[in-house]
Write a protein that holds these residues in place. Structure first.
Motif, PDB file in Angstrom:
ATOM      1  N   MET A  91       0.848  -1.185   0.000  1.00 44.19           N
ATOM      2  CA  MET A  91       0.000   0.000   0.000  1.00 44.19           C
ATOM      3  C   MET A  91       0.888   1.242   0.000  1.00 44.19           C
ATOM      4  SD  MET A  91      -2.920   1.187   2.758  1.00 44.19           S
ATOM      5  CE  MET A  91      -4.325   0.464   1.951  1.00 44.19           C
ATOM      6  N   LYS A  92       0.429   2.277  -0.637  1.00 40.90           N
ATOM      7  CA  LYS A  92       1.128   3.557  -0.690  1.00 40.90           C
ATOM      8  C   LYS A  92       0.847   4.346   0.592  1.00 40.90           C
ATOM      9  CE  LYS A  92       0.709   3.590  -5.611  1.00 40.90           C
ATOM     10  NZ  LYS A  92      -0.174   3.793  -6.689  1.00 40.90           N
ATOM     11  N   LEU A  93       1.830   5.142   1.027  1.00 42.31           N
ATOM     12  CA  LEU A  93       1.658   5.943   2.237  1.00 42.31           C
ATOM     13  C   LEU A  93       0.461   6.882   2.114  1.00 42.31           C
ATOM     14  CD1 LEU A  93       2.620   6.834   5.048  1.00 42.31           C
ATOM     15  CD2 LEU A  93       4.139   8.467   3.904  1.00 42.31           C
ATOM     16  N   ILE A  94       0.289   7.520   0.971  1.00 40.22           N
ATOM     17  CA  ILE A  94      -0.832   8.446   0.784  1.00 40.22           C
ATOM     18  C   ILE A  94      -2.171   7.735   0.990  1.00 40.22           C
ATOM     19  CG2 ILE A  94      -0.977   8.205  -1.736  1.00 40.22           C
ATOM     20  CD1 ILE A  94      -1.536  11.259  -1.839  1.00 40.22           C
ATOM     21  N   ASP A  95      -2.291   6.530   0.455  1.00 37.68           N
ATOM     22  CA  ASP A  95      -3.528   5.754   0.617  1.00 37.68           C
ATOM     23  C   ASP A  95      -3.694   5.271   2.055  1.00 37.68           C
ATOM     24  OD1 ASP A  95      -4.084   6.094  -2.111  1.00 37.68           O
ATOM     25  OD2 ASP A  95      -2.964   4.276  -2.630  1.00 37.68           O
ATOM     26  N   PHE A  96      -2.584   4.832   2.657  1.00 37.59           N
ATOM     27  CA  PHE A  96      -2.610   4.358   4.039  1.00 37.59           C
ATOM     28  C   PHE A  96      -3.152   5.442   4.970  1.00 37.59           C
ATOM     29  CE2 PHE A  96      -0.549   4.015   8.193  1.00 37.59           C
ATOM     30  CZ  PHE A  96      -0.953   2.731   8.584  1.00 37.59           C
ATOM     31  N   LEU A  97      -2.621   6.662   4.858  1.00 36.98           N
ATOM     32  CA  LEU A  97      -3.066   7.740   5.749  1.00 36.98           C
ATOM     33  C   LEU A  97      -4.462   8.244   5.389  1.00 36.98           C
ATOM     34  CD1 LEU A  97       0.276   9.687   6.222  1.00 36.98           C
ATOM     35  CD2 LEU A  97      -0.940   8.315   7.932  1.00 36.98           C
ATOM     36  N   ASN A  98      -4.768   8.354   4.095  1.00 38.13           N
ATOM     37  CA  ASN A  98      -6.112   8.814   3.713  1.00 38.13           C
ATOM     38  C   ASN A  98      -7.184   7.831   4.166  1.00 38.13           C
ATOM     39  OD1 ASN A  98      -5.597  11.335   2.577  1.00 38.13           O
ATOM     40  ND2 ASN A  98      -5.227  10.503   0.541  1.00 38.13           N
ATOM     41  N   THR A  99      -6.835   6.571   4.295  1.00 38.36           N
ATOM     42  CA  THR A  99      -7.787   5.550   4.745  1.00 38.36           C
ATOM     43  C   THR A  99      -7.797   5.398   6.256  1.00 38.36           C
ATOM     44  OG1 THR A  99      -7.504   4.328   2.692  1.00 38.36           O
ATOM     45  CG2 THR A  99      -8.401   3.101   4.561  1.00 38.36           C
ATOM     46  N   ASN A 100      -6.620   5.335   6.861  1.00 35.73           N
ATOM     47  CA  ASN A 100      -6.519   4.968   8.270  1.00 35.73           C
ATOM     48  C   ASN A 100      -6.550   6.136   9.242  1.00 35.73           C
ATOM     49  OD1 ASN A 100      -6.404   2.096   7.978  1.00 35.73           O
ATOM     50  ND2 ASN A 100      -4.394   2.407   7.065  1.00 35.73           N
TER      51      ASN A 100
END
Length: 137
Positions: free
Chosen positions: A1-10
């Protein structure tokens, strides 16, 4: 997973108010949000916690952009001007000091026309634990 997606989701709180990372590079992040009805305080302007959350989201991205789990330990925010309903807010975070344990960042929050509405500084603590992401964006 990409960091941007990880933070936008979590980062559920940031997501719940509409804050979204739009760019993440090593040592830099940008997030955006449109000021909506639920962001307005009793004085009729954008609530300070909205600025803080948007800035903090970029701080999390920058602090963790080195691939190690990093947690904020101190933040100072100064509110300079009020945003209003319908304003588009942009937060940009720049890593000032890439210290191996205590990275330090400057964050600016502006409206889309460039009006500076808040500034924040952040100090974080880098753990020894790797962050399981495969890329930043």
């Amino acid at each position: 997973m990409k960091l941007i997606d990880f933070l936008n989701t979590n980062d559920r709180f940031a997501a719940s108010i509409g804050a979204q990372l739009t760019e993440v590079r090593e040592g830099y992040a940008r997030a955006e949000l449109d000021v909506a009805e639920n962001h307005i305080n009793g004085a009729g302007v954008c609530q300070g916690g909205v600025y803080y959350t948007l800035a903090d989201l970029t701080f999390a991205a920058v602090s963790n952009s080195r691939g190690v789990i990093t947690l904020g330990i101190s933040n100072t925010i100064t509110f300079l001007k009020s945003a209003k309903l319908g304003d588009h807010l942009v937060a940009e975070c720049i890593e000032v000091q890439d210290h191996h344990r205590l990275p330090y960042c400057d964050i600016k929050v502006s409206t889309s026309d460039g009006t500076l509405v808040a500034v924040m500084t952040g100090l974080a603590y880098r753990t020894r634990n790797p962050l399981e992401v495969d890329s930043l964006m």
